[in-house]
Design a protein around this motif. Sequence first.
Motif, PDB file in Angstrom:
ATOM      1  N   ILE A  23       0.855  -1.191   0.000  1.00  0.00           N
ATOM      2  CA  ILE A  23       0.000   0.000   0.000  1.00  0.00           C
ATOM      3  C   ILE A  23       0.887   1.235   0.000  1.00  0.00           C
ATOM      4  O   ILE A  23       1.817   1.339   0.804  1.00  0.00           O
ATOM      5  CB  ILE A  23      -0.917   0.046   1.238  1.00  0.00           C
ATOM      6  N   ASP A  24       0.599   2.176  -0.893  1.00  0.00           N
ATOM      7  CA  ASP A  24       1.232   3.490  -0.844  1.00  0.00           C
ATOM      8  C   ASP A  24       0.334   4.430  -0.049  1.00  0.00           C
ATOM      9  O   ASP A  24      -0.894   4.412  -0.205  1.00  0.00           O
ATOM     10  CB  ASP A  24       1.436   4.056  -2.249  1.00  0.00           C
ATOM     11  N   TYR A  26      -4.502   6.761   0.088  1.00  0.00           N
ATOM     12  CA  TYR A  26      -3.749   5.515  -0.065  1.00  0.00           C
ATOM     13  C   TYR A  26      -4.068   4.874  -1.412  1.00  0.00           C
ATOM     14  O   TYR A  26      -5.087   5.171  -2.046  1.00  0.00           O
ATOM     15  CB  TYR A  26      -4.088   4.538   1.066  1.00  0.00           C
ATOM     16  N   LYS A  27      -3.182   3.983  -1.823  1.00  0.00           N
ATOM     17  CA  LYS A  27      -3.364   3.236  -3.068  1.00  0.00           C
ATOM     18  C   LYS A  27      -2.868   1.814  -2.853  1.00  0.00           C
ATOM     19  O   LYS A  27      -1.725   1.600  -2.435  1.00  0.00           O
ATOM     20  CB  LYS A  27      -2.590   3.897  -4.208  1.00  0.00           C
ATOM     21  N   HIS A  32      -1.652  -1.855  -4.076  1.00  0.00           N
ATOM     22  CA  HIS A  32      -1.008  -2.568  -5.183  1.00  0.00           C
ATOM     23  C   HIS A  32      -1.089  -4.066  -4.872  1.00  0.00           C
ATOM     24  O   HIS A  32      -0.312  -4.579  -4.064  1.00  0.00           O
ATOM     25  CB  HIS A  32       0.454  -2.153  -5.329  1.00  0.00           C
ATOM     26  N   HIS A  37      -6.854  12.594  -3.788  1.00  0.00           N
ATOM     27  CA  HIS A  37      -6.575  11.163  -3.948  1.00  0.00           C
ATOM     28  C   HIS A  37      -7.802  10.468  -4.527  1.00  0.00           C
ATOM     29  O   HIS A  37      -8.486   9.697  -3.845  1.00  0.00           O
ATOM     30  CB  HIS A  37      -6.176  10.569  -2.597  1.00  0.00           C
ATOM     31  N   ASP A  69      -6.439   7.187 -10.623  1.00  0.00           N
ATOM     32  CA  ASP A  69      -5.367   6.199 -10.800  1.00  0.00           C
ATOM     33  C   ASP A  69      -5.255   5.242  -9.621  1.00  0.00           C
ATOM     34  O   ASP A  69      -4.149   4.853  -9.219  1.00  0.00           O
ATOM     35  CB  ASP A  69      -4.020   6.899 -11.025  1.00  0.00           C
ATOM     36  N   GLY A  70      -6.386   4.864  -9.050  1.00  0.00           N
ATOM     37  CA  GLY A  70      -6.376   3.893  -7.963  1.00  0.00           C
ATOM     38  C   GLY A  70      -6.241   4.485  -6.575  1.00  0.00           C
ATOM     39  O   GLY A  70      -6.349   3.757  -5.579  1.00  0.00           O
ATOM     40  N   TRP A  71      -5.999   5.792  -6.471  1.00  0.00           N
ATOM     41  CA  TRP A  71      -5.884   6.426  -5.159  1.00  0.00           C
ATOM     42  C   TRP A  71      -7.262   6.591  -4.530  1.00  0.00           C
ATOM     43  O   TRP A  71      -8.243   6.859  -5.211  1.00  0.00           O
ATOM     44  CB  TRP A  71      -5.219   7.797  -5.274  1.00  0.00           C
ATOM     45  N   ARG A  72      -7.312   6.438  -3.212  1.00  0.00           N
ATOM     46  CA  ARG A  72      -8.544   6.637  -2.453  1.00  0.00           C
ATOM     47  C   ARG A  72      -8.246   7.564  -1.279  1.00  0.00           C
ATOM     48  O   ARG A  72      -7.175   7.486  -0.667  1.00  0.00           O
ATOM     49  CB  ARG A  72      -9.114   5.309  -1.959  1.00  0.00           C
ATOM     50  N   ASP A 124     -13.637  -0.433   2.334  1.00  0.00           N
ATOM     51  CA  ASP A 124     -12.260   0.063   2.205  1.00  0.00           C
ATOM     52  C   ASP A 124     -11.409  -0.425   3.373  1.00  0.00           C
ATOM     53  O   ASP A 124     -10.272  -0.879   3.188  1.00  0.00           O
ATOM     54  CB  ASP A 124     -12.242   1.596   2.176  1.00  0.00           C
TER      55      ASP A 124
END
Length: 371
Positions: A144-145, A167-168, A170, A194, A197-200, A223
């Motif tokens: 997780i980023d 967060y994003k 992977h 956010h 591109d997959g960011w929340r 989530d």
Amino acid sequence: MSSSSGTPNASGELQGLDLAQQKFGPLLSPVAATPRAWTRYALSRERTVQVYNHRTVINIKPGKEDEEEDKLETLLFRGNESGIIRRKISARVEELEREMKLPLGTFVTCISMLNCYVLLEDFQDPRDCNIIARIYSPSTPACIDVSFRHHFRARAFGHEWNYSLGYKIHRRPAPEAPDGKGIIRDLKENNYHHTKDGWRTISTGYYDEKNVERGEVYLGHEDVFDICDLLLGPIDEPDQDAPEDEKIAFRRRLVWCVRLLMASVGIGYKMACVDSEEDDGVSTDMRWLVENYGNWFARGIRKACGFELTRDAEEAQQFREYQKEQEEEARSGGGFDDEDMPDFFAPGFGAALLAQLAMNANLQRDAGGVD
């Protein structure tokens, strides 16, 4: 040999879970996954460590607080704010490991800093930051980023404050190190919202044009489950007729996972999980402003984790009333007395103001820099 393990390749090199265990073990109850998935995980994590070089556990020994404070002051004197944040991250994550009774280092060694721009007033009061952290799960072949963007300035006519935390996930990390500069560039193009591109978004907060506090937690229940399953492996939600202590343990686990994401970017935050506990909020040794009044952040996280305390509804109403009072005060032009006014004619005031404006311009220009 489990299905997650991989037989050595033609050159005798380990693959799959065996490779991940060799490089980063012991892992924490690793889940079953394909050898390819665990191999990608091991390569991604190894190359991330090589590029960003932050896998060292920094221990703060009990009873050595004064010595630790001296070290932080030295780092600040040298202009090494990122060094202070790295130490705080290690301390925050270690606290969480102790809470969950995990072996120390289980998660500290899983975190790499992809970007660490920080400006501190002193080693407890942050102004600006642009931090990107990556957490590799010790249980699943994923990572997780976490992104934290924060700005605060105390002004004569109201404060500037805004932040965004996101967060994003992977689930199949690429077998190479991530591009920290590229992540910053992409987030900057979306004004650090956010949402692409997959960011929340976890939460945002700010003072509006009337200096009224606004903020919201955007996490949903699913989530939180996704985050928890990735970090600690899948766990079933207790049945309605399960013992109360089992339900409380489950909610603490969910809250803990959200707090871990926050800790990975330097935010220590404690919140109540039962009525008898208090919301302690942000750690006093690094006072990030994620909320200012009414514990709305804690209430939002609890709701996302599927529960609320008896007092939450009443405190939410109190916060709404507080906002209305602030709005009324702004409309009436109140809020500043003569003693609050800056002395524009004091010696050096103009030069100091120009210097501050120049510094702000430089900070805005450099805010995306990778440490």
